[in-house]
Motif scaffolding. Structure first.
Motif, PDB file in Angstrom:
ATOM      1  N   PRO A  44       4.432  -0.176 -42.349  1.00 44.68           N
ATOM      2  CA  PRO A  44       5.033   0.449 -43.520  1.00 44.68           C
ATOM      3  C   PRO A  44       5.845   1.691 -43.173  1.00 44.68           C
ATOM      4  O   PRO A  44       6.756   2.070 -43.909  1.00 44.68           O
ATOM      5  N   VAL A  45       5.557   2.314 -42.045  1.00 39.76           N
ATOM      6  CA  VAL A  45       6.311   3.498 -41.627  1.00 39.76           C
ATOM      7  C   VAL A  45       7.752   3.119 -41.303  1.00 39.76           C
ATOM      8  O   VAL A  45       8.683   3.884 -41.575  1.00 39.76           O
TER       9      VAL A  45
ATOM     10  N   PHE B 199       2.844   0.381 -48.489  1.00 37.55           N
ATOM     11  CA  PHE B 199       1.632   1.027 -47.973  1.00 37.55           C
ATOM     12  C   PHE B 199       0.402   0.504 -48.717  1.00 37.55           C
ATOM     13  O   PHE B 199      -0.636   0.216 -48.099  1.00 37.55           O
TER      14      PHE B 199
ATOM     15  N   ALA C  65      -0.246   4.909 -39.590  1.00 32.17           N
ATOM     16  CA  ALA C  65      -0.524   4.311 -40.893  1.00 32.17           C
ATOM     17  C   ALA C  65      -1.571   3.202 -40.800  1.00 32.17           C
ATOM     18  O   ALA C  65      -2.726   3.399 -41.173  1.00 32.17           O
ATOM     19  N   ARG C  66      -1.189   2.017 -40.304  1.00 32.75           N
ATOM     20  CA  ARG C  66      -2.083   0.844 -40.315  1.00 32.75           C
ATOM     21  C   ARG C  66      -3.420   1.115 -39.655  1.00 32.75           C
ATOM     22  O   ARG C  66      -4.481   0.842 -40.233  1.00 32.75           O
TER      23      ARG C  66
ATOM     24  N   ARG D   4       8.462   1.917 -50.731  1.00 29.83           N
ATOM     25  CA  ARG D   4       7.674   2.280 -49.545  1.00 29.83           C
ATOM     26  C   ARG D   4       6.197   2.420 -49.913  1.00 29.83           C
ATOM     27  O   ARG D   4       5.326   1.920 -49.211  1.00 29.83           O
ATOM     28  N   GLU D   5       5.939   3.098 -51.017  1.00 33.46           N
ATOM     29  CA  GLU D   5       4.552   3.271 -51.433  1.00 33.46           C
ATOM     30  C   GLU D   5       3.908   1.922 -51.749  1.00 33.46           C
ATOM     31  O   GLU D   5       2.749   1.683 -51.399  1.00 33.46           O
TER      32      GLU D   5
ATOM     33  N   HIS E 132       1.205   9.441 -41.373  1.00 36.39           N
ATOM     34  CA  HIS E 132       2.199   9.379 -42.443  1.00 36.39           C
ATOM     35  C   HIS E 132       1.558   9.810 -43.767  1.00 36.39           C
ATOM     36  O   HIS E 132       0.467   9.349 -44.116  1.00 36.39           O
TER      37      HIS E 132
ATOM     38  N   LEU F 117       2.107   8.950 -46.788  1.00 36.65           N
ATOM     39  CA  LEU F 117       1.798   7.850 -47.717  1.00 36.65           C
ATOM     40  C   LEU F 117       0.513   7.124 -47.324  1.00 36.65           C
ATOM     41  O   LEU F 117      -0.197   6.610 -48.194  1.00 36.65           O
ATOM     42  N   ALA F 118       0.197   7.058 -46.050  1.00 35.36           N
ATOM     43  CA  ALA F 118      -1.078   6.456 -45.626  1.00 35.36           C
ATOM     44  C   ALA F 118      -2.240   7.285 -46.173  1.00 35.36           C
ATOM     45  O   ALA F 118      -3.213   6.740 -46.703  1.00 35.36           O
TER      46      ALA F 118
END
Length: 161
Positions: free
Chosen positions: A111-112, A125, A18-19, A121-122, A49, A51-52
């Protein structure tokens, strides 16, 4: 930024899910060709992920084509001007990279790892993406000459950016 000098940047996190992926793709756009960007994980999750990817597409209007979670070992032969670690664990694991690039440490929440509703969660992110974007805007504002003359990193030390 000096259009004749491309700065090679590695974003390092634990999972590269993610990040670090978001930072890699955000800097590609924000840097207007002045940066060559990469990301990797100390212990990669093996997948980015969803969402990323969603945040990059929907909030930042980026297409993260080719984004994949990969190990830092895959990039060990690469030479970087700057390595930015994005969490405590990656920073602790980071050893002197070949060629002794400059090192920076940006502590961003993972965020994961966050447990909560899908909406919460969103939101996290999105928050992490915004924070990274703000930091990257500041990085892009630095003259290349100053950026490349920061002290070299060593194991356990990083310059504040």
């Amino acid at each position: 930024m000096n259009p004749h000098r491309v700065v090679r940047v590695l974003f390092l996190s634990m999972g590269n899910a993610a990040r670090s992926i978001m930072a890699e793709y955000l800097l590609r756009r924000l840097g207007h060709g002045c940066f060559e960007t990469f990301s990797a994980g100390v212990m990669p999750r093996g997948m980015v992920h969803p969402l990323a990817l969603k945040v990059l597409r929907e909030r930042f209007r980026l297409e993260p084509e080719g984004a994949r979670s990969k190990s830092w070992e895959e990039l060990r032969e690469e030479r970087f001007d700057l390595v930015i670690t994005l969490c405590d664990k990656a920073h602790e694991a980071w050893a002197v990279w070949p060629g002794q690039p400059r090192a920076a440490y940006w502590d961003e929440p993972d965020p994961v790892a966050f447990e909560g509703s899908e909406a919460a969660r969103e939101r996290l992110f999105i928050q992490v993406g915004r924070e990274l974007s703000q930091r990257l805007d500041l990085l892009c504002a630095l003259p290349v000459e100053k950026l490349l003359h920061l002290p070299h990193g060593d194991a356990g030390a990083a310059v504040p950016l």
